[in-house]
Scaffold this motif. Structure first.
Motif: not given
Length: 495
Positions: A239-240, A243, A441-442, A444-449
């Motif tokens: 999950d986030v 990661r 998109a990847d 952004c997901r990495d930064c959010g995680a």
């Protein structure tokens, strides 16, 4: 507007400014250290050439506790590795503490809810069986012990594996006491033949031949201590939180762990106060730590009066002025798989900072190092522990300052700069080395995680401090080892 309300707003604004500036300062320095580490890695060949010099003996020691599911895969891996490296042997060290912990866990199962958070040491099948027994009536200690006894002990699994596929370069020892991992390592160091190096790996470590060749190239010069560094990987379906934790720990390795080790290596043996200040505090990690036998004896072995073994060893290395050579090749190790595991891991790891006063008092009793140097080490440890303890609240307050509609532009800009240095900059800088996806998109997901991981980062330390305040800091025998059960997901080398 009331005077009290004005004062509160002024205080809140000052706190927001302090957190935003602290975030910029710490992550700005971290970005600089990250760039230096990446440059250092780039200057070295990723495929190290074998040295022609004769290499010393390397005795790999793998301590195990409740590792039944990992032993078979670990032994299979090392059987493929050992023939490639002359002079290398493997010793698996189990412990009688496993029986002691099993009795403690049986009693704990009868005294409270059977949850993963409360009993992280148990496997999912064990928890299921205990819940089923509890639903059908009163669960006694004897019943719980019988259920836990259905799982074979780790030492029985090791003996069975070695009986099925004997290997003269693999041995098994059982530590008879109740000490933790450090005691297992010291037990092995006392019984193994002297000379060469003792190498510490976890049971889920899978050092690849290229990584070990890089280590051997360093060992040919006979340094006192060699440290292998690793990136952390998240489960495929993590999950986030998982990661983010893997990315955060990898970035911490690159901009904190490696610089700590290299700075200590360059300055530890130089005379003078300035050199000692620059050397800081050695902070070794136990997945790929090589210590020369005579050095391990000189520092009195691994410290057994602390919860962990590796990081506290840095105190002895620091006060003795013993440098640690970093291997310029990264391996990988598995990260936690859930938020609960992340918190449990942080809770366990932060115990090192709570143990530093005891370690430094012991160093003073042994007259190891000078008193001003020990005070400097204490100050460095206090700073590092405070930074970890405050990471989450500082990040939260900086984020609020960036988003609050009443924040003035200078404050908002400072907060956004700090958050960018904390998340966006390291994600972009480590894309190649982490072999991550490059789509927007990847990213952004990495930064959010990564931001989510910072929000969770201080929870474990807070719980560790709460345990200490409530006089529940883990001790040698009064509680089961805090190490959680891990599903088999071995580490390896970057592809």
């Amino acid at each position: 507007m009331a005077a009290g309300e004005t004062t509160a707003r002024t205080a809140a604004r000052a706190l927001a400014w302090a957190c935003s500036v602290a975030l910029v300062a710490r992550h700005g320095a971290g970005s600089w250290q990250l760039a230096r580490t990446l440059s250092w890695l780039d200057r070295h060949e990723l495929e190290p050439r074998p040295r022609e010099d004769p290499v010393p003996l390397v005795q790999v020691v793998v301590p195990v506790l409740r590792e039944q599911q990992h032993v078979g895969a670990a032994l299979a891996w090392w059987r493929t590795i050992l023939p490639q490296f002359p002079g290398m042997s493997l010793t698996v060290v189990s412990t009688a503490r496993e029986d002691h912990d099993r009795d403690l866990l049986a009693r704990a199962a009868c005294e409270g809810p059977l949850t993963r958070a409360r009993l992280p040491q148990l496997t999912a099948p064990e928890l299921t069986a205990l819940r089923a027994a509890k639903q059908h009536g009163c669960l006694s200690v004897e019943d719980a012990a019988a259920i836990l006894a259905q799982t074979p002990r780790t030492r029985d699994v090791v003996d069975r594996e070695l009986a099925d596929v004997p290997d003269e370069r693999i041995s098994h020892l059982t530590y008879p006491g109740l000490g933790r991992k450090a005691a297992q390592l010291n037990h092995a160091a006392r019984l193994l033949p002297p000379g060469g190096y003792l190498a510490v790996y976890d049971v889920d470590s899978r050092p690849a031949p290229k990584a070990l060749a890089a280590v051997y190239a360093c060992l040919a010069d006979r340094p006192p201590v060699v440290q292998q560094h690793a990136l952390h990987t998240a489960p495929v379906r993590g999950d986030v939180w998982a990661r983010g934790a893997a990315v955060l720990q990898s970035i911490w390795t690159l901009r904190r762990e490696v610089p700590y080790a290299r700075r200590h290596q360059h300055s530890a043996t130089r005379p003078g106060t300035v050199a000692r200040w620059r050397a800081g505090l050695s902070q070794p990690v136990g997945h790929g730590l090589y210590l020369r036998h005579d050095v391990l004896s000189a520092i009195g072995g691994f410290p057994e009066n602390s919860v962990l073994d590796d990081v506290p060893t840095g105190v002895a290395l620091t006060v003795a002025g013993i440098p640690t050579v970093s291997v310029p090749y990264l391996t990988t190790v598995p990260g936690p798989e859930s938020a609960a595991e992340i918190i449990a891991q942080g809770r366990r790891w932060f115990c090192s900072y709570l143990d530093y006063p005891t370690l430094l008092r012991d160093a003073a009793a042994r007259r190891a190092g000078a008193a001003p140097h020990r005070r400097l080490v204490a100050a460095v440890a206090l700073y590092r522990g405070t930074a970890w303890f405050a990471a989450s609240p500082v990040t939260v307050l900086a984020a609020l300052a960036a988003l609050a509609p009443r924040s003035r532009l200078p404050l908002r800009a400072t907060a956004i700069t700090g958050l960018t240095l904390a998340t966006v900059v390291p994600i972009l800088a480590t894309l190649r080395i982490r072999e991550a996806q490059r789509s927007p998109a990847d990213l952004c997901r990495d930064c959010g995680a990564l931001l989510a991981a910072y929000l969770l980062r201080s929870v474990g330390p807070w719980l560790a401090v709460t345990d200490a305040i409530r006089d529940r800091h883990p001790t040698t025998t009064t509680a089961p080892s805090p190490k959680a059960h891990r599903t088999p997901r071995p580490s390896g080398a970057p592809s």
